[in-house]
Scaffold this motif. Structure first.
Motif, PDB file in Angstrom:
ATOM      1  N   ASP A  48       0.824  -1.219   0.000  1.00 14.76           N
ATOM      2  CA  ASP A  48       0.000   0.000   0.000  1.00 14.76           C
ATOM      3  C   ASP A  48       0.853   1.261   0.000  1.00 14.76           C
ATOM      4  OD1 ASP A  48      -2.255  -1.478  -0.066  1.00 14.76           O
ATOM      5  OD2 ASP A  48      -2.665  -1.368   2.099  1.00 14.76           O
ATOM      6  N   TYR A  49       1.895   1.238   0.839  1.00 17.28           N
ATOM      7  CA  TYR A  49       2.768   2.411   0.943  1.00 17.28           C
ATOM      8  C   TYR A  49       3.505   2.665  -0.378  1.00 17.28           C
ATOM      9  CZ  TYR A  49       6.623   5.335   2.713  1.00 17.28           C
ATOM     10  OH  TYR A  49       7.545   6.341   2.920  1.00 17.28           O
ATOM     11  N   LEU A  50       4.021   1.589  -0.967  1.00 16.46           N
ATOM     12  CA  LEU A  50       4.738   1.747  -2.252  1.00 16.46           C
ATOM     13  C   LEU A  50       3.809   2.328  -3.307  1.00 16.46           C
ATOM     14  CD1 LEU A  50       6.624  -1.666  -2.311  1.00 16.46           C
ATOM     15  CD2 LEU A  50       7.752   0.573  -2.376  1.00 16.46           C
ATOM     16  N   ALA A  51       2.585   1.799  -3.351  1.00 14.19           N
ATOM     17  CA  ALA A  51       1.620   2.262  -4.344  1.00 14.19           C
ATOM     18  C   ALA A  51       1.305   3.742  -4.125  1.00 14.19           C
ATOM     19  CB  ALA A  51       0.350   1.421  -4.267  1.00 14.19           C
ATOM     20  N   GLN A  52       1.138   4.098  -2.867  1.00 14.43           N
ATOM     21  CA  GLN A  52       0.769   5.480  -2.557  1.00 14.43           C
ATOM     22  C   GLN A  52       1.931   6.451  -2.829  1.00 14.43           C
ATOM     23  OE1 GLN A  52       0.073   6.335   1.588  1.00 14.43           O
ATOM     24  NE2 GLN A  52       0.110   8.494   0.974  1.00 14.43           N
ATOM     25  N   ASN A  75       8.794 -15.942 -23.621  1.00 21.92           N
ATOM     26  CA  ASN A  75       7.495 -16.196 -22.986  1.00 21.92           C
ATOM     27  C   ASN A  75       7.014 -14.993 -22.180  1.00 21.92           C
ATOM     28  OD1 ASN A  75       9.250 -16.270 -20.845  1.00 21.92           O
ATOM     29  ND2 ASN A  75       8.331 -18.061 -19.866  1.00 21.92           N
ATOM     30  N   PHE A  76       7.588 -13.832 -22.518  1.00 23.25           N
ATOM     31  CA  PHE A  76       7.162 -12.608 -21.812  1.00 23.25           C
ATOM     32  C   PHE A  76       6.945 -11.488 -22.821  1.00 23.25           C
ATOM     33  CE2 PHE A  76      11.727 -12.724 -22.148  1.00 23.25           C
ATOM     34  CZ  PHE A  76      12.055 -11.447 -22.566  1.00 23.25           C
ATOM     35  N   ILE A  77       6.171 -10.513 -22.395  1.00 18.23           N
ATOM     36  CA  ILE A  77       5.931  -9.335 -23.226  1.00 18.23           C
ATOM     37  C   ILE A  77       6.225  -8.105 -22.374  1.00 18.23           C
ATOM     38  CG2 ILE A  77       4.213 -10.375 -24.777  1.00 18.23           C
ATOM     39  CD1 ILE A  77       2.010  -9.361 -22.933  1.00 18.23           C
ATOM     40  N   TYR A  78       6.419  -6.981 -23.007  1.00 17.49           N
ATOM     41  CA  TYR A  78       6.585  -5.726 -22.262  1.00 17.49           C
ATOM     42  C   TYR A  78       5.267  -4.981 -22.285  1.00 17.49           C
ATOM     43  CZ  TYR A  78      11.589  -6.639 -22.684  1.00 17.49           C
ATOM     44  OH  TYR A  78      12.834  -7.208 -22.611  1.00 17.49           O
ATOM     45  N   ARG A  79       4.849  -4.530 -21.130  1.00 14.87           N
ATOM     46  CA  ARG A  79       3.627  -3.740 -21.056  1.00 14.87           C
ATOM     47  C   ARG A  79       3.865  -2.546 -20.122  1.00 14.87           C
ATOM     48  NH1 ARG A  79       2.667  -5.939 -24.875  1.00 14.87           N
ATOM     49  NH2 ARG A  79       0.866  -7.145 -25.560  1.00 14.87           N
ATOM     50  N   THR A  80       3.089  -1.512 -20.319  1.00 10.41           N
ATOM     51  CA  THR A  80       3.225  -0.327 -19.476  1.00 10.41           C
ATOM     52  C   THR A  80       2.059  -0.280 -18.501  1.00 10.41           C
ATOM     53  OG1 THR A  80       4.385   0.796 -21.246  1.00 10.41           O
ATOM     54  CG2 THR A  80       3.405   2.196 -19.558  1.00 10.41           C
ATOM     55  N   LEU A  81       2.386  -0.021 -17.239  1.00 12.88           N
ATOM     56  CA  LEU A  81       1.354   0.095 -16.202  1.00 12.88           C
ATOM     57  C   LEU A  81       1.716   1.268 -15.295  1.00 12.88           C
ATOM     58  CD1 LEU A  81       0.885  -3.571 -14.839  1.00 12.88           C
ATOM     59  CD2 LEU A  81      -0.899  -2.164 -15.914  1.00 12.88           C
ATOM     60  N   PRO A  82       0.728   1.909 -14.692  1.00 18.47           N
ATOM     61  CA  PRO A  82       1.064   2.884 -13.653  1.00 18.47           C
ATOM     62  C   PRO A  82       1.734   2.135 -12.491  1.00 18.47           C
ATOM     63  CG  PRO A  82      -1.281   2.982 -14.248  1.00 18.47           C
ATOM     64  CD  PRO A  82      -0.721   1.755 -14.885  1.00 18.47           C
ATOM     65  N   PHE A  83       2.767   2.740 -11.897  1.00 17.58           N
ATOM     66  CA  PHE A  83       3.540   2.065 -10.850  1.00 17.58           C
ATOM     67  C   PHE A  83       2.651   1.474  -9.757  1.00 17.58           C
ATOM     68  CE2 PHE A  83       5.970   2.102  -6.840  1.00 17.58           C
ATOM     69  CZ  PHE A  83       7.044   1.288  -7.188  1.00 17.58           C
ATOM     70  N   ASP A  84       1.682   2.254  -9.295  1.00 21.53           N
ATOM     71  CA  ASP A  84       0.845   1.753  -8.184  1.00 21.53           C
ATOM     72  C   ASP A  84       0.064   0.488  -8.568  1.00 21.53           C
ATOM     73  OD1 ASP A  84      -0.700   3.333  -9.883  1.00 21.53           O
ATOM     74  OD2 ASP A  84      -1.655   4.501  -8.297  1.00 21.53           O
ATOM     75  N   LYS A  85      -0.477   0.488  -9.789  1.00 21.38           N
ATOM     76  CA  LYS A  85      -1.212  -0.701 -10.269  1.00 21.38           C
ATOM     77  C   LYS A  85      -0.257  -1.884 -10.409  1.00 21.38           C
ATOM     78  CE  LYS A  85      -5.550   0.492 -11.289  1.00 21.38           C
ATOM     79  NZ  LYS A  85      -5.375   1.831 -10.770  1.00 21.38           N
ATOM     80  N   PHE A  86       0.935  -1.585 -10.940  1.00 26.26           N
ATOM     81  CA  PHE A  86       1.915  -2.657 -11.128  1.00 26.26           C
ATOM     82  C   PHE A  86       2.258  -3.336  -9.799  1.00 26.26           C
ATOM     83  CE2 PHE A  86       6.406  -3.376 -10.226  1.00 26.26           C
ATOM     84  CZ  PHE A  86       6.522  -4.627 -10.813  1.00 26.26           C
TER      85      PHE A  86
END
Ligand SMILES: O=C(O)CCC(=O)C(=O)O
Ligand SMILES: [Fe+2]
Length: 333
Positions: A48-52, A75-86
């Motif tokens: 929670d703290y990291l996300a916040q 067997n992997f792909i690159y995707r972009t996510l907001p840090f908190d969601k990741f």
């Protein structure tokens, strides 16, 4: 695989700069360092703290269909996510939102602002979190190269590879197993560039990779709060035993001009090594002018020449160079 020799990485406790620079660093061997103060991150870095505090800045992550990442079969792909969601997704085992499957694995190796040009620096990309992480003062500030988040789903395994900078890997939360191999075992690792093609190091196909049995396997389990010193060129393979947040700090141990200027990752070979490898490719091109049996014979002679001229006859600990790029920035006596 009975024949592979196993070595435990030595563990040191409450090491201060003086002991590190005089007794551990000059050996140029991996070492686990426990109870080195890393700052409030050890208590604070919950999901929670990291996300916040990390916020919603975009991060590029590896998303893998299986926890053992496979660069040979991609067997992997690159995707972009907001840090908190990741962070939230990496910490959970089953995902309701996913890219490939509900049990996909995630891995973040954080990047610089302009990923192609700048090395990662937590203080720039994640200033609020960087305050919680105190870089151990084991090298001079001008040697600093990068500080990189290493955030993994439980079970995530990163292939065996080497980097060209000295490295302190801080495992801030979560347990991680690390297996290392000496640079002197390079011939036993079936290299493809900076990576080993042997992905399953625990149950390797020895019919296919018979030499791997000769490699010495160094192993350690990092607990939350532990540091691992990974000297430049030492191969390492990491396995997150739990969801975990690590930060690794690369620093230059050779004079700055020895390194490739366009290397934001710390894994491009030193300029002289790249030039030598290019010269070798040219030599091999010239050999094409010869019939196959002559190529074979002169290739063997070249191997002998390389061995007698350039292999270190002394163990790694004793290796001290003469010319400027060979000698490490000398340690204070
Ligand atoms: O901790 C990890 O997942 C990988 C670390 C690594 O490759 C490094 O610090 O160079
Ligand atoms: Fe690495």
């Amino acid at each position: 695989m009975e024949c592979q020799e196993r070595v435990e990485v030595p563990v040191f406790t409450a090491v201060e700069k003086e002991v590190f620079t005089r007794q551990i660093y000059p050996l140029r061997r991996p070492a686990v360092l426990k109870d080195v103060p890393l700052g409030p991150c050890l208590e604070k870095w919950t999901v929670d703290y990291l996300a916040q505090k990390g916020g919603d800045r975009d991060v590029k992550v590896h998303v893998s269909s299986a926890p053992q990442m496979d660069f040979l079969h991609k067997n992997f792909i690159y995707r972009t996510l907001p840090f908190d969601k990741f962070v939230q997704r990496a910490a959970e085992v089953k995902h309701s939102d996913f890219f490939i499957s509900e049990d996909e694995s995630y891995y973040l190796r954080s990047l610089g602002e302009d990923a192609r040009k700048e090395p990662a620096d937590l203080r720039k990309q994640f200033p609020e979190l960087a305050e919680d992480f105190h870089i151990p003062p084991f090298f001079e500030p001008e040697q600093f190269f990068s500080s990189v988040f290493r955030i993994s789903s439980p079970g995530l395994q990163l292939w065996t590879h080497y980097d060209v900078m000295d490295n302190l890997l801080a495992q801030v939360t979560g347990r991680k197993r690390v297996v290392l191999f000496s640079p002197q075992d390079a011939l036993h690792l079936y290299l493809s560039g900076d990576k080993s093609e042997i992905l399953d190091i625990d149950d390797p196909d020895l019919q296919r990779y018979p030499e791997f049995g000769k490699a010495q396997r160094y192993e350690c389990i990092l607990e939350a709060g532990d540091l691992l010193f990974i000297p430049a060129l030492w191969f390492h393979n990491t396995l997150a035993l739990q969801f975990g947040v690590g930060v690794n700090v690369f620093w230059r141990h050779l004079p700055t001009e020895c390194y490739d200027k366009k290397d934001p990752y710390g894994n491009k070979d030193p300029v002289a090594a790249t030039r030598a490898m290019q010269a070798l490719e040219r030599a091999l091109g010239i050999m094409d002018e010869l019939p196959a049996d002559y190529q074979d014979f002169y290739a063997r002679r070249m191997v002998l020449r390389i061995q007698s001229r350039a292999y270190s006859s002394r163990p790694v600990e004793g290796a001290h160079g003469h010319s400027h790029c060979k000698s490490a920035l000398s340690q204070p006596d």
